[in-house]
Design an enzyme around this catalytic site. Structure first.
Site, PDB file in Angstrom:
ATOM      1  N   HIS A 155     -33.546 -11.084 -28.651  1.00 48.25           N
ATOM      2  CA  HIS A 155     -34.936 -11.505 -28.841  1.00 48.25           C
ATOM      3  C   HIS A 155     -35.535 -11.863 -27.484  1.00 48.25           C
ATOM      4  O   HIS A 155     -34.883 -12.505 -26.667  1.00 48.25           O
ATOM      5  CB  HIS A 155     -34.995 -12.715 -29.773  1.00 48.25           C
ATOM      6  CG  HIS A 155     -36.353 -13.012 -30.310  1.00 48.25           C
ATOM      7  ND1 HIS A 155     -37.373 -13.517 -29.527  1.00 48.25           N
ATOM      8  CD2 HIS A 155     -36.877 -12.872 -31.561  1.00 48.25           C
ATOM      9  CE1 HIS A 155     -38.460 -13.680 -30.272  1.00 48.25           C
ATOM     10  NE2 HIS A 155     -38.181 -13.296 -31.506  1.00 48.25           N
TER      11      HIS A 155
ATOM     12  N   LYS B 231     -35.325 -23.611 -16.288  1.00 46.72           N
ATOM     13  CA  LYS B 231     -36.282 -24.052 -17.305  1.00 46.72           C
ATOM     14  C   LYS B 231     -37.156 -22.924 -17.820  1.00 46.72           C
ATOM     15  O   LYS B 231     -37.517 -22.895 -18.998  1.00 46.72           O
ATOM     16  CB  LYS B 231     -37.178 -25.161 -16.734  1.00 46.72           C
ATOM     17  CG  LYS B 231     -36.442 -26.427 -16.350  1.00 46.72           C
ATOM     18  CD  LYS B 231     -37.412 -27.445 -15.758  1.00 46.72           C
ATOM     19  CE  LYS B 231     -36.704 -28.732 -15.363  1.00 46.72           C
ATOM     20  NZ  LYS B 231     -37.638 -29.719 -14.769  1.00 46.72           N
TER      21      LYS B 231
END
Length: 321
Positions: A111, A207
């Site tokens: 994904h 991040k």
């Protein structure tokens, strides 16, 4: 089409919102840590309110309505429902906890993903069509993620000054091919392809980035199909996508997961094209393109069920908050 949720019958007045937090990790251990931290944050907020208020406030608080994870996608999600201020605190707690566990630079899955926590959305729940409270909630979440967690944030939907769509923002960041290209994993310190709305303008590959937006209720509706490859499923997928002339508010991608090939859909206009309408259209598309449509499933719950749970858990008073 499904009607909007009925007014609650127990005196709850809201406002209530729902927020979905999408994490680029599938492990049950990480999700358990996020749930624990959200419960702690909710308890801390309730305790603080008791200190500040002379009497108990009704319709305040939040809870985890559901979680979902997919191993092959290496992705999970958490739905938090409740009063806006408490939802903001719970979402921030969840994102902070996820960043402590998930290194986006090492993420691998089928994904697309562009950050350790790459998507947070906010929907109005009560009142059902009050986008103003959803926008305010999303804005508070955006600013706190950027300021307190040092993550670049991109707004979308009703939160964006130009109402930029989620798909448009993702496209500018290379989202749709990110699981193949490793976009936003190189660095650190590289400039980002789009200037963020809030937060640092340079990349931290651990991040990544986060997109935050306010929008009407989105239903994640996924349909396994009997296709030999992702390419074989794309013609049927394209026939239901709004961008290709299909149903209103339908975004769809053909993806590989642990059970084979599926067509993963976001339904953005469920009062016009809900699961029943999309299922019928996709069945016809699958028949026309020669692939088998298998049993669809919805991630989480439809809004009526969430509203009933929320008013049961947080309602019961006549005071407006």
């Amino acid at each position: 089409p499904p009607p909007p949720p009925p007014p609650p019958s127990d005196g709850a007045t809201g406002p209530f919102v729902v927020s979905n937090v999408y994490v680029s990790d599938h492990s049950k251990e990480v999700m358990a840590a996020l749930q624990k931290r959200v419960r702690e944050a909710a308890a801390e907020a309730a305790e603080e309110e008791k200190k500040q208020q002379k009497k108990e406030q009704k319709n305040r608080g939040c809870f985890v309505a559901w979680t979902f994870h997919d191993v092959e996608y290496n992705r999970s999600s958490m739905c938090i429902s409740g009063s806006p201020e408490e939802v903001v605190g719970a979402v921030l707690a969840a994102v902070k906890e996820a960043l402590a566990h998930v290194d986006y630079s090492k993420h691998a899955g089928t994904h697309p993903a562009i950050g350790a926590v790459d998507h947070v959305n906010v929907h109005p729940l009560l009142p059902w069509k009050d986008m103003q409270v959803a926008v305010a909630t999303a804005e508070a979440i955006s600013k706190r993620i950027a300021r307190e967690l040092d993550v670049p944030v991109y707004r979308y939907g009703a939160s964006h000054p130009e109402k930029r769509s989620l798909a448009s923002g993702r496209r500018g960041l290379g989202y749709f091919k990110s699981h193949k290209t490793g976009v936003l994993k190189q660095g650190p310190g590289r400039p980002l392809p789009l200037t963020p709305c809030y937060g640092p303008k340079a990349l931290d590959p651990k991040k990544g980035v986060c997109m935050v937006g306010a929008c009407r209720w989105v239903v994640n509706y996924n349909v396994p199909v009997g296709a030999d490859s992702v390419a074989a499923a794309r013609p049927a997928c394209d026939r239901i996508r709004e961008a290709k002339g299909g149903l209103k508010g339908v975004q769809a991608m053909a993806l590989q997961n642990e059970n084979g090939i599926e067509i993963a859909c976001n339904l953005l206009a469920i009062d016009e094209a809900g699961p029943e309408e999309v299922g019928s259209a996709l069945k016809a598309a699958c028949e026309e393109t020669g692939i088998e449509m298998r049993t669809p499933y919805i991630i989480g719950q439809l809004p009526k069920a969430v509203l009933e749970r929320t008013t049961k858990m947080l309602g019961g008073g006549d005071e407006e908050t």
